[in-house]
Write a protein that holds these residues in place. Structure first.
Motif, PDB file in Angstrom:
ATOM      1  N   TYR A 153      11.925  16.642  42.327  1.00 30.96           N
ATOM      2  CA  TYR A 153      12.439  17.184  41.075  1.00 30.96           C
ATOM      3  C   TYR A 153      11.656  18.418  40.619  1.00 30.96           C
ATOM      4  O   TYR A 153      12.183  19.269  39.903  1.00 30.96           O
ATOM      5  CB  TYR A 153      12.394  16.117  39.982  1.00 30.96           C
ATOM      6  CG  TYR A 153      11.004  15.601  39.665  1.00 30.96           C
ATOM      7  CD1 TYR A 153      10.172  16.285  38.780  1.00 30.96           C
ATOM      8  CD2 TYR A 153      10.520  14.425  40.243  1.00 30.96           C
ATOM      9  CE1 TYR A 153       8.906  15.822  38.483  1.00 30.96           C
ATOM     10  CE2 TYR A 153       9.257  13.951  39.953  1.00 30.96           C
ATOM     11  CZ  TYR A 153       8.450  14.648  39.077  1.00 30.96           C
ATOM     12  OH  TYR A 153       7.198  14.192  38.798  1.00 30.96           O
ATOM     13  N   SER A 172      19.995  13.971  28.379  1.00 33.19           N
ATOM     14  CA  SER A 172      19.476  15.200  28.944  1.00 33.19           C
ATOM     15  C   SER A 172      20.450  16.330  28.748  1.00 33.19           C
ATOM     16  O   SER A 172      20.070  17.463  28.516  1.00 33.19           O
ATOM     17  CB  SER A 172      19.201  15.000  30.439  1.00 33.19           C
ATOM     18  OG  SER A 172      18.383  13.879  30.626  1.00 33.19           O
ATOM     19  N   GLN A 173      21.742  16.030  28.841  1.00 31.55           N
ATOM     20  CA  GLN A 173      22.751  17.074  28.654  1.00 31.55           C
ATOM     21  C   GLN A 173      22.653  17.670  27.259  1.00 31.55           C
ATOM     22  O   GLN A 173      22.705  18.879  27.076  1.00 31.55           O
ATOM     23  CB  GLN A 173      24.143  16.515  28.886  1.00 31.55           C
ATOM     24  CG  GLN A 173      25.263  17.520  28.643  1.00 31.55           C
ATOM     25  CD  GLN A 173      26.612  16.933  28.934  1.00 31.55           C
ATOM     26  OE1 GLN A 173      26.738  16.002  29.700  1.00 31.55           O
ATOM     27  NE2 GLN A 173      27.629  17.509  28.331  1.00 31.55           N
ATOM     28  N   LEU A 193      12.209  15.549  33.557  1.00 37.57           N
ATOM     29  CA  LEU A 193      12.821  16.364  32.513  1.00 37.57           C
ATOM     30  C   LEU A 193      11.777  17.202  31.785  1.00 37.57           C
ATOM     31  O   LEU A 193      12.068  18.332  31.356  1.00 37.57           O
ATOM     32  CB  LEU A 193      13.554  15.463  31.527  1.00 37.57           C
ATOM     33  CG  LEU A 193      14.792  14.762  32.091  1.00 37.57           C
ATOM     34  CD1 LEU A 193      15.352  13.781  31.078  1.00 37.57           C
ATOM     35  CD2 LEU A 193      15.850  15.764  32.508  1.00 37.57           C
ATOM     36  N   ARG A 195      18.500  24.098  24.206  1.00 37.54           N
ATOM     37  CA  ARG A 195      17.255  24.700  24.652  1.00 37.54           C
ATOM     38  C   ARG A 195      16.764  25.700  23.613  1.00 37.54           C
ATOM     39  O   ARG A 195      17.234  25.741  22.493  1.00 37.54           O
ATOM     40  CB  ARG A 195      17.446  25.399  25.999  1.00 37.54           C
ATOM     41  CG  ARG A 195      18.638  26.306  26.051  1.00 37.54           C
ATOM     42  CD  ARG A 195      18.550  27.239  27.235  1.00 37.54           C
ATOM     43  NE  ARG A 195      18.788  28.579  26.765  1.00 37.54           N
ATOM     44  CZ  ARG A 195      17.846  29.384  26.377  1.00 37.54           C
ATOM     45  NH1 ARG A 195      16.612  29.034  26.421  1.00 37.54           N
ATOM     46  NH2 ARG A 195      18.116  30.572  25.925  1.00 37.54           N
ATOM     47  N   GLN A 242      20.022  19.979  35.298  1.00 38.64           N
ATOM     48  CA  GLN A 242      19.783  18.634  34.800  1.00 38.64           C
ATOM     49  C   GLN A 242      20.238  17.591  35.823  1.00 38.64           C
ATOM     50  O   GLN A 242      19.549  16.596  36.066  1.00 38.64           O
ATOM     51  CB  GLN A 242      20.539  18.431  33.493  1.00 38.64           C
ATOM     52  CG  GLN A 242      20.619  16.991  33.049  1.00 38.64           C
ATOM     53  CD  GLN A 242      21.981  16.675  32.439  1.00 38.64           C
ATOM     54  OE1 GLN A 242      22.690  17.578  32.001  1.00 38.64           O
ATOM     55  NE2 GLN A 242      22.345  15.423  32.407  1.00 38.64           N
ATOM     56  N   VAL A 280      18.105  14.500  37.483  1.00 34.19           N
ATOM     57  CA  VAL A 280      18.573  13.118  37.353  1.00 34.19           C
ATOM     58  C   VAL A 280      18.750  12.482  38.726  1.00 34.19           C
ATOM     59  O   VAL A 280      18.425  11.311  38.935  1.00 34.19           O
ATOM     60  CB  VAL A 280      19.884  13.085  36.548  1.00 34.19           C
ATOM     61  CG1 VAL A 280      20.522  11.703  36.605  1.00 34.19           C
ATOM     62  CG2 VAL A 280      19.622  13.482  35.105  1.00 34.19           C
ATOM     63  N   ILE A 296      19.520  19.812  27.107  1.00 35.83           N
ATOM     64  CA  ILE A 296      19.671  21.064  27.844  1.00 35.83           C
ATOM     65  C   ILE A 296      20.496  22.044  27.048  1.00 35.83           C
ATOM     66  O   ILE A 296      20.197  23.227  26.969  1.00 35.83           O
ATOM     67  CB  ILE A 296      20.343  20.802  29.198  1.00 35.83           C
ATOM     68  CG1 ILE A 296      19.309  20.261  30.191  1.00 35.83           C
ATOM     69  CG2 ILE A 296      20.964  22.047  29.777  1.00 35.83           C
ATOM     70  CD1 ILE A 296      18.396  21.305  30.744  1.00 35.83           C
ATOM     71  N   LEU A 342      23.529  22.717  33.235  1.00 37.70           N
ATOM     72  CA  LEU A 342      23.950  21.333  33.421  1.00 37.70           C
ATOM     73  C   LEU A 342      23.667  20.872  34.845  1.00 37.70           C
ATOM     74  O   LEU A 342      23.259  19.726  35.076  1.00 37.70           O
ATOM     75  CB  LEU A 342      25.435  21.202  33.100  1.00 37.70           C
ATOM     76  CG  LEU A 342      25.970  19.767  33.009  1.00 37.70           C
ATOM     77  CD1 LEU A 342      25.245  19.009  31.907  1.00 37.70           C
ATOM     78  CD2 LEU A 342      27.461  19.773  32.757  1.00 37.70           C
ATOM     79  N   SER A 366      21.587  10.768  31.629  1.00 37.27           N
ATOM     80  CA  SER A 366      22.279  12.029  31.833  1.00 37.27           C
ATOM     81  C   SER A 366      22.825  12.608  30.548  1.00 37.27           C
ATOM     82  O   SER A 366      22.743  13.801  30.304  1.00 37.27           O
ATOM     83  CB  SER A 366      23.420  11.852  32.841  1.00 37.27           C
ATOM     84  OG  SER A 366      24.335  10.876  32.388  1.00 37.27           O
ATOM     85  N   LEU A 387      11.283  20.230  33.831  1.00 43.36           N
ATOM     86  CA  LEU A 387      12.430  21.130  33.719  1.00 43.36           C
ATOM     87  C   LEU A 387      12.342  21.941  32.424  1.00 43.36           C
ATOM     88  O   LEU A 387      12.541  23.164  32.425  1.00 43.36           O
ATOM     89  CB  LEU A 387      13.728  20.322  33.744  1.00 43.36           C
ATOM     90  CG  LEU A 387      15.020  21.134  33.744  1.00 43.36           C
ATOM     91  CD1 LEU A 387      15.192  21.888  35.052  1.00 43.36           C
ATOM     92  CD2 LEU A 387      16.229  20.233  33.490  1.00 43.36           C
ATOM     93  N   TRP A 433      25.414  18.022  41.938  1.00 41.71           N
ATOM     94  CA  TRP A 433      24.871  19.187  41.255  1.00 41.71           C
ATOM     95  C   TRP A 433      25.097  20.485  42.009  1.00 41.71           C
ATOM     96  O   TRP A 433      25.060  21.568  41.406  1.00 41.71           O
ATOM     97  CB  TRP A 433      23.367  18.993  41.032  1.00 41.71           C
ATOM     98  CG  TRP A 433      22.564  19.045  42.306  1.00 41.71           C
ATOM     99  CD1 TRP A 433      22.292  17.998  43.139  1.00 41.71           C
ATOM    100  CD2 TRP A 433      21.943  20.187  42.889  1.00 41.71           C
ATOM    101  NE1 TRP A 433      21.544  18.411  44.209  1.00 41.71           N
ATOM    102  CE2 TRP A 433      21.310  19.752  44.074  1.00 41.71           C
ATOM    103  CE3 TRP A 433      21.851  21.534  42.539  1.00 41.71           C
ATOM    104  CZ2 TRP A 433      20.606  20.625  44.902  1.00 41.71           C
ATOM    105  CZ3 TRP A 433      21.149  22.403  43.359  1.00 41.71           C
ATOM    106  CH2 TRP A 433      20.535  21.945  44.525  1.00 41.71           C
TER     107      TRP A 433
END
Length: 759
Positions: A325, A748-749, A455, A755, A439, A443, A752, A436, A745, A458, A393
């Motif tokens: 990751y 995190s979405q 995360l 931001r 992310q 994941v 993201i 996306l 997910s 990231l 992804w």
């Protein structure tokens, strides 16, 4: 056994210095040239006594020509002029022939009289293009070949303004010397860096024996910890020595140049503060780039996927596979670096392309690129979730990169305002897809043990890229023009494509980390309709009274108001970039601390309230402050506000009973639509404020309105279900399951999409 790998460390540190030092030297040179240009113009105009010459009294071309001769004689006598003539070999002659000196008078912003007939009928530079000279009331604009210095009218009611035009060649005196000084600073940086690196390598060779002895004695864990600490300390010392030598040499050269331009007493406190701010900005950029690049250089070989057992079940991941990751962190750093290069100039570039549109004000048109870009970001995130679930992804990541690259190149080439807005729409859609997909990569390649860490990596790369992009783009724009910023951003996005082919292709196949099953809505008392969810009082309150105002405030103020307002008062692009990066610094360094504090609070309404108060205070600060001080204060307060509200808003929604009945994923997706609407409306709302005669009053009124929404939310919204109340089905799958096993997910979405540029 080679625990410390001293030779590998030396080779990678050498590569890191080669990557970061030239960029630091280049940015130092950009700052050097800008300071030289501004102080050269300020010194020459001040020494020539330009304010004492009454250009506005000229009645015809003959009178204006006499004043041109008068100014030429005064310039000829200045020390600055003598330096230019000595450099160019012209010891005699009219000053106007050396400076390309021209004079013009304008009435109501249009040139009516000029010593250059080609200027008749031309418009004066507007407020967006004028920059203030240091320690002076004079403002100037730069064209491709000339400086245009605007003199304040002796009688403001007359409407007559004088403009002095000088050839840009006047600031080229000693240009070769300044270039040599920058090359010298780069050479000294490399010399200091390699000298320290040689010493560190020898030290690592000696300490390597100690580490190997520990491994042989069975203390492998202690040896690895010791190796990491030693290598980190050696790397920090090497990079700090190299950049310290570079910046000290550049600093002394800049100081000597400014002193020679304005004299010993002219190097004032504000000049010193500005120079410190410029160098601190460059050092911060160099630090963040070094940190992000070290993730690639010191992560070892490219990680591979976990090995498979006979029944295709993933085995226990190896250390290399479990850290796959981390490979996305440099990619998202470079991506945001490229995208946010234009963060401080979007409305300003739109102003240069603007043509009169019937029924649309100039201020409203300046906000269109930002509004359309964020609209497309939201649409991309909304429609690509199913694509990510079905195809993984890779497809959205690849398409997102290509669209972002195409949008950046289109922005560079766009000949008019309409096509520029279209280019930002293309970039925005690719931008949303890429975020996306990034992310999704994290994941896929993390499990319940490493999800939070993945995360965190990231977001660290994401915020670092945004900070570097905002500051670097402003410096590039100031020296090389706005078009160069878009081209550079597209090239950086292209490097992400190359990086993905080299480093991320290993993660395109193989098994995903095991995920916990999604929670059933029936466990929370049965399903409900979307309309019932949207009609819930608490959902309406958090969406309209918290999420929407926060998004309007962050995007409208950061991406539209700050560049436009500061540009209108004469602030240079570099200053705008430095102020914008304060937001990212707050999110990077204070966000984790504030997040942990918010987690300990019994109700998420508390951090939402605190964040709302900080956001309203950002705008109310314009009551007592103005200009750069007011904007800087507001940006910092907005950064602190977002630290409180971003995660707390999502957590509040997820803890509501209606969210549990509808399903967490659907609930969070619908809730975040309010913030995307706010991101689109923000620039439009602030465009109305910029058009007011008293901008400070309008911003303060907006702050008061924001405060009212904060109070209304506290009064109308009920307290959410406590997160630890397992008797009400808690917040996860079953009471026995740990929090880390929840499917991440959707959470995190939302993060993201929220931001550093969003709310």
């Amino acid at each position: 056994m080679d625990a410390l790998n001293p030779m590998r460390f030396s080779a990678r540190m050498t590569l890191l210095l080669i990557l970061t030092l030239p960029l630091s030297a280049f940015l130092s040179y950009v700052v050097f040239e800008r300071l030289h240009e501004q102080h050269f113009l300020s010194a020459s105009m001040f020494e020539a006594g330009i304010k004492e010459i009454r250009f506005q009294n000229a009645t015809d071309l003959e009178d204006l020509s006499q004043r041109q001769t008068e100014l030429s004689e005064k310039l000829r006598a200045t020390a600055v002029f003598k330096a230019v003539t000595q450099k160019t070999g012209q010891q005699s002659g009219d000053a106007s022939s050396v400076f390309g000196l021209e004079l013009a008078l304008a009435r109501n912003g249009v040139v009516t009289l000029s010593t250059n007939a080609n200027q008749i009928g031309a418009d004066l530079p507007n407020a967006y293009r004028l920059k203030k000279l240091p320690d002076d009331e004079l403002k100037y604009a730069s064209t491709q070949d000339h400086f245009q210095i605007i003199l304040p009218p002796a009688q403001p009611e007359s409407g007559v303004t004088a403009m002095v035009t000088l050839d840009k060649a006047v600031t080229a005196a000693n240009g070769e010397q300044r270039e040599r000084q920058m090359w010298e600073s780069l050479a000294r940086g490399f010399a200091a860096g390699f000298a320290v690196l040689a010493g560190m390598t020898l030290l690592l060779i000696v300490l390597n024996r100690v580490a190997n002895t520990s491994v042989e004695e069975g203390d492998g864990k202690g040896a690895r910890r010791f190796a990491r600490l030693v290598r980190a300390g050696a790397g920090i010392l090497t990079a700090a020595s190299a950049h310290g030598a570079l910046f000290v040499t550049a600093w002394l050269a800049i100081q000597a140049d400014l002193t020679s331009a304005q004299g010993e007493t002219a190097y004032s406190g504000p000049d010193f503060i500005a120079l410190v701010a410029d160098n601190a900005t460059i050092m911060l950029i160099a630090l963040l780039i070094a940190v992000e690049m070290s993730v690639v250089l010191f992560a070892g070989r490219t990680p591979t996927e976990p090995s498979q057992t006979a029944d295709n079940a993933p085995s226990v991941p190896t250390p290399e596979a479990s850290e796959l990751y981390k490979a996305m962190r440099p990619a998202i750093f470079l991506f945001l670096f490229g995208v946010d290069l234009s963060m401080s100039i979007l409305p300003l570039h739109m102003e240069r392309l603007y043509e009169i549109i019937p029924g649309v004000s100039r201020e409203f048109a300046l906000g269109l690129p930002v509004a359309v870009e964020f609209l497309c970001v939201g649409v991309a995130i909304f429609v690509s979730g199913a694509w990510l679930d079905r195809k993984g992804w890779v497809p959205p990541f690849a398409v997102g990169l290509l669209l972002t690259l195409a949008g950046g190149l289109y922005s560079w080439l766009a000949p008019d305002a309409l096509q520029f807005v279209l280019s930002r729409a293309i970039l925005g859609f690719g931008y949303g897809l890429t975020l996306l997909a990034a992310q999704g990569f994290v994941v896929r390649h993390t499990d319940t043990r490493t999800k939070t860490q993945g995360l965190a990596h990231l977001f660290a790369g994401l915020y670092s890229g945004s900070i570097c992009g905002a500051a670097t783009g402003a410096l590039i724009a100031e020296r090389f023009g706005y078009e160069a910023v878009f081209l550079t951003g597209a090239l950086l996005v292209f490097t992400v494509v190359a990086y993905a082919v080299i480093y991320l292709r290993r993660g395109a196949s193989g098994p995903a980390a095991p995920k916990a099953p999604a929670p059933s809505s029936s466990a929370h008392g049965g399903e409900i309709t979307i309309w019932r969810f949207l009609g819930d009082r608490n959902v309406i309150a958090v969406s309209l009274l918290s999420s929407l105002p926060a998004a309007i405030a962050a995007i409208g103020f950061m991406h539209y108001f700050t560049p436009v307002y500061l540009s209108r008062i004469g602030a240079p692009e570099a200053k705008i970039g430095q102020i914008l990066m304060l937001f990212g610094l707050c999110m990077t360094f204070l966000g984790p601390v504030v997040g942990r504090l918010a987690d300990r609070m019994p109700s998420k309404k508390i951090p939402i309230f605190i964040g709302g108060l900080l956001g309203s205070a950002a705008f109310l600060s314009f009551i007592g402050l103005q200009g750069v001080a007011a904007t800087s204060c507001a940006v910092i307060l907005l950064g602190l506000s977002n630290c409180f509200v971003l995660s707390s808003q999502s957590a509040y929604v997820l803890h509501l009973d209606v969210s549990k009945k509808l399903g967490e994923g659907k609930a969070l997706g619908l809730f975040r639509a309010s913030s995307r609407i706010g991101q689109m409306l923000g620039p439009m709302l602030f465009a109305g404020l910029v058009g007011l005669s008293d901008i400070r009053y309008g911003v303060a009124v907006l702050g008061g309105a924001y405060l009212i929404t904060v109070i209304l939310f506290q009064l109308l919204a009920a307290r959410e279900t406590p997160a630890g109340d397992s008797g009400k089905a808690g917040e996860s799958l079953t009471p026995a399951e740990p929090r880390s096993q929840r499917p991440p997910s959707r959470h995190s979405q939302s993060a993201i999409s929220s931001r550093s540029k969003t709310a």
